[in-house]
Write a protein that holds these residues in place. Structure first.
Motif, PDB file in Angstrom:
ATOM      1  N   VAL A   1     -45.458  59.383 -78.061  1.00 39.82           N
ATOM      2  CA  VAL A   1     -44.827  59.808 -76.814  1.00 39.82           C
ATOM      3  C   VAL A   1     -43.717  58.827 -76.460  1.00 39.82           C
ATOM      4  N   THR A   2     -42.542  59.362 -76.199  1.00 37.38           N
ATOM      5  CA  THR A   2     -41.413  58.529 -75.795  1.00 37.38           C
ATOM      6  C   THR A   2     -41.259  58.614 -74.285  1.00 37.38           C
ATOM      7  N   LEU A   3     -41.207  57.454 -73.650  1.00 38.56           N
ATOM      8  CA  LEU A   3     -41.089  57.370 -72.196  1.00 38.56           C
ATOM      9  C   LEU A   3     -39.630  57.146 -71.817  1.00 38.56           C
ATOM     10  N   PHE A   4     -39.133  58.043 -70.969  1.00 39.43           N
ATOM     11  CA  PHE A   4     -37.761  57.935 -70.457  1.00 39.43           C
ATOM     12  C   PHE A   4     -37.816  57.679 -68.950  1.00 39.43           C
ATOM     13  N   ILE A   5     -36.998  56.747 -68.476  1.00 38.70           N
ATOM     14  CA  ILE A   5     -36.878  56.485 -67.051  1.00 38.70           C
ATOM     15  C   ILE A   5     -35.432  56.708 -66.644  1.00 38.70           C
TER      16      ILE A   5
ATOM     17  N   LYS B   1     -53.511  62.606 -76.640  1.00 43.08           N
ATOM     18  CA  LYS B   1     -52.919  63.643 -75.791  1.00 43.08           C
ATOM     19  C   LYS B   1     -53.918  64.112 -74.729  1.00 43.08           C
ATOM     20  N   ALA B   2     -54.135  63.266 -73.757  1.00 43.31           N
ATOM     21  CA  ALA B   2     -55.013  63.585 -72.627  1.00 43.31           C
ATOM     22  C   ALA B   2     -54.616  62.704 -71.461  1.00 43.31           C
ATOM     23  N   ASP B   3     -54.517  63.305 -70.285  1.00 42.15           N
ATOM     24  CA  ASP B   3     -54.233  62.561 -69.052  1.00 42.15           C
ATOM     25  C   ASP B   3     -52.951  61.732 -69.168  1.00 42.15           C
ATOM     26  N   LEU B   4     -51.910  62.338 -69.706  1.00 40.84           N
ATOM     27  CA  LEU B   4     -50.659  61.609 -69.905  1.00 40.84           C
ATOM     28  C   LEU B   4     -49.972  61.268 -68.582  1.00 40.84           C
ATOM     29  N   ASP B   5     -50.190  62.092 -67.555  1.00 40.39           N
ATOM     30  CA  ASP B   5     -49.610  61.774 -66.251  1.00 40.39           C
ATOM     31  C   ASP B   5     -50.238  60.510 -65.674  1.00 40.39           C
ATOM     32  N   ASP B   6     -51.567  60.388 -65.825  1.00 41.86           N
ATOM     33  CA  ASP B   6     -52.243  59.176 -65.368  1.00 41.86           C
ATOM     34  C   ASP B   6     -51.760  57.962 -66.162  1.00 41.86           C
ATOM     35  N   TRP B   7     -51.591  58.140 -67.478  1.00 43.29           N
ATOM     36  CA  TRP B   7     -51.116  57.006 -68.289  1.00 43.29           C
ATOM     37  C   TRP B   7     -49.748  56.534 -67.813  1.00 43.29           C
ATOM     38  N   ALA B   8     -48.833  57.486 -67.591  1.00 46.15           N
ATOM     39  CA  ALA B   8     -47.479  57.110 -67.193  1.00 46.15           C
ATOM     40  C   ALA B   8     -47.485  56.331 -65.881  1.00 46.15           C
ATOM     41  N   ILE B   9     -48.226  56.825 -64.906  1.00 46.29           N
ATOM     42  CA  ILE B   9     -48.293  56.128 -63.616  1.00 46.29           C
ATOM     43  C   ILE B   9     -48.950  54.763 -63.791  1.00 46.29           C
ATOM     44  N   GLY B  10     -50.041  54.711 -64.559  1.00 46.07           N
ATOM     45  CA  GLY B  10     -50.730  53.445 -64.768  1.00 46.07           C
ATOM     46  C   GLY B  10     -49.880  52.434 -65.502  1.00 46.07           C
ATOM     47  N   TYR B  11     -49.164  52.883 -66.527  1.00 45.36           N
ATOM     48  CA  TYR B  11     -48.311  51.967 -67.284  1.00 45.36           C
ATOM     49  C   TYR B  11     -47.165  51.449 -66.420  1.00 45.36           C
TER      50      TYR B  11
ATOM     51  N   LEU C   1     -42.104  63.403 -62.226  1.00 41.64           N
ATOM     52  CA  LEU C   1     -42.746  63.012 -63.478  1.00 41.64           C
ATOM     53  C   LEU C   1     -43.013  64.279 -64.275  1.00 41.64           C
ATOM     54  N   THR C   2     -42.396  64.383 -65.441  1.00 42.42           N
ATOM     55  CA  THR C   2     -42.502  65.587 -66.265  1.00 42.42           C
ATOM     56  C   THR C   2     -43.103  65.245 -67.618  1.00 42.42           C
ATOM     57  N   ILE C   3     -44.151  65.960 -67.995  1.00 39.25           N
ATOM     58  CA  ILE C   3     -44.775  65.798 -69.306  1.00 39.25           C
ATOM     59  C   ILE C   3     -44.249  66.895 -70.226  1.00 39.25           C
ATOM     60  N   ASP C   4     -43.526  66.530 -71.253  1.00 40.91           N
ATOM     61  CA  ASP C   4     -42.963  67.472 -72.221  1.00 40.91           C
ATOM     62  C   ASP C   4     -43.725  67.311 -73.533  1.00 40.91           C
ATOM     63  N   GLU C   5     -44.878  67.972 -73.621  1.00 44.52           N
ATOM     64  CA  GLU C   5     -45.728  67.811 -74.800  1.00 44.52           C
ATOM     65  C   GLU C   5     -45.074  68.377 -76.058  1.00 44.52           C
ATOM     66  N   ASP C   6     -44.297  69.429 -75.919  1.00 43.05           N
ATOM     67  CA  ASP C   6     -43.681  70.048 -77.102  1.00 43.05           C
ATOM     68  C   ASP C   6     -42.764  69.083 -77.835  1.00 43.05           C
ATOM     69  N   HIS C   7     -42.097  68.202 -77.100  1.00 48.41           N
ATOM     70  CA  HIS C   7     -41.150  67.262 -77.706  1.00 48.41           C
ATOM     71  C   HIS C   7     -41.650  65.816 -77.651  1.00 48.41           C
ATOM     72  N   GLY C   8     -42.881  65.618 -77.204  1.00 51.43           N
ATOM     73  CA  GLY C   8     -43.445  64.274 -77.167  1.00 51.43           C
ATOM     74  C   GLY C   8     -42.686  63.340 -76.244  1.00 51.43           C
ATOM     75  N   ARG C   9     -42.410  63.821 -75.025  1.00 50.70           N
ATOM     76  CA  ARG C   9     -41.640  62.999 -74.091  1.00 50.70           C
ATOM     77  C   ARG C   9     -42.289  63.004 -72.710  1.00 50.70           C
ATOM     78  N   ILE C  10     -42.175  61.892 -72.029  1.00 54.44           N
ATOM     79  CA  ILE C  10     -42.517  61.801 -70.620  1.00 54.44           C
ATOM     80  C   ILE C  10     -41.239  61.396 -69.887  1.00 54.44           C
ATOM     81  N   LEU C  11     -40.808  62.247 -68.967  1.00 52.63           N
ATOM     82  CA  LEU C  11     -39.551  62.042 -68.261  1.00 52.63           C
ATOM     83  C   LEU C  11     -39.837  61.614 -66.830  1.00 52.63           C
ATOM     84  N   VAL C  12     -39.402  60.422 -66.486  1.00 50.57           N
ATOM     85  CA  VAL C  12     -39.630  59.861 -65.164  1.00 50.57           C
ATOM     86  C   VAL C  12     -38.301  59.750 -64.422  1.00 50.57           C
ATOM     87  N   GLU C  13     -38.282  60.250 -63.202  1.00 51.33           N
ATOM     88  CA  GLU C  13     -37.130  60.063 -62.318  1.00 51.33           C
ATOM     89  C   GLU C  13     -37.584  59.229 -61.128  1.00 51.33           C
ATOM     90  N   MET C  14     -36.845  58.168 -60.864  1.00 55.32           N
ATOM     91  CA  MET C  14     -37.212  57.227 -59.809  1.00 55.32           C
ATOM     92  C   MET C  14     -36.484  57.568 -58.512  1.00 55.32           C
TER      93      MET C  14
END
Length: 252
Positions: free
Chosen positions: A12-16, A28-38, A54-67
């Motif tokens: 999973v690639t994390l974008f901010i 691949k479980a609870d990715l929203d919790d992981w992103a917030i926790g990390y 906070l958007t979980i894009d499982e199809d492309h292996g991305r977590i998109l975060v907007e601050m």
């Protein structure tokens, strides 16, 4: 016992704010919790209100975060990285010196050792991915009413980030919580709990010398080798009362 499934590794690639931070190997479980926790554990956010989306894009292996506030990717990239012990090359941006600057944990909650042993057993029985594969780490928070929340991942750091992310997202009071983990408690694992303000950590395995030193400094109780009717109390904060005869003595 025959297990039908293998542990899942999911890159999973994390974008901010459009900036690529890193790619992580996760389950691949609870990715929203992981992103917030990390993000919380690494000091990027102080709570869910810092997140616009906070958007979980499982199809492309991305977590998109907007601050909500502008994220200075260049400044963050200049921070010193520390590669963590075990579970692949994890990275934390908090050094031991940084963690010592965290507020010391003030909580009056005490529990009996038998209670920790009981909750560790409940934790093990409520870890479905481990029961399916035999190859998962888990982390669990226990609230003041004895309720448990379990999160699992192939990495011990990831599992802790997931369960802390849940606690941050739900606005739980850290002073009322116990953190249990299946993994070794090293300094960076201790720092995750300290950042949130949890005063008691237990594990089925060991704690490192550095983690114990840091825990004593921050007034956190650390209990290791919680198995059956055995445990090792590494620290001396008075948060765990020994009501079990077969418990190892306190260690310095």
């Amino acid at each position: 016992m025959t297990r039908k499934f293998c542990p899942d590794e999911y890159p999973v690639t994390l974008f901010i704010d459009g900036n690529e931070l890193a790619t992580f190997q996760l389950t691949k479980a609870d990715l929203d919790d992981w992103a917030i926790g990390y993000l919380y554990s690494e000091g990027i956010i102080n709570g869910p209100s810092d997140l616009k989306r906070l958007t979980i894009d499982e199809d492309h292996g991305r977590i998109l975060v907007e601050m909500n506030n502008e994220f200075d990717a260049e400044e963050f990239s200049q921070k010193q990285k520390t590669f963590t012990a075990g579970c692949g090359k994890g990275v934390t941006f908090f050094s031991m010196t940084d963690v010592k600057k965290f507020p010391k944990i003030t909580t009056n909650r005490t529990v009996n050792l038998s209670y920790l042993l009981k909750k560790r057993h409940e934790f093990a029985q409520n870890s479905p991915l481990y029961l399916e594969t035999g190859g998962m780490h888990g982390a669990c928070i226990v609230d003041s009413d004895g309720n448990i929340i379990v999160r699992e991942d192939i990495g011990r750091h990831n599992a802790v980030d997931k369960v802390l992310g849940y606690a941050v997202r739900e606005g739980l009071d850290p002073k009322s919580l116990i953190l249990l983990t299946t993994g070794r408690v090293s300094y960076e694992m201790l720092s995750k709990a300290a950042r949130f303000g949890i005063g008691l950590i237990g594990t089925r395995t060991a704690a490192t010398k550095q983690a114990v030193q840091l825990a004593n400094f921050l007034q956190i109780e650390v209990v290791g080798y919680i198995r059956g009717k055995m445990a090792t109390v590494y620290t001396s904060q008075g948060k765990v009362l020994n009501d079990v005869s077969k418990v190892a003595g306190e260690r310095p």
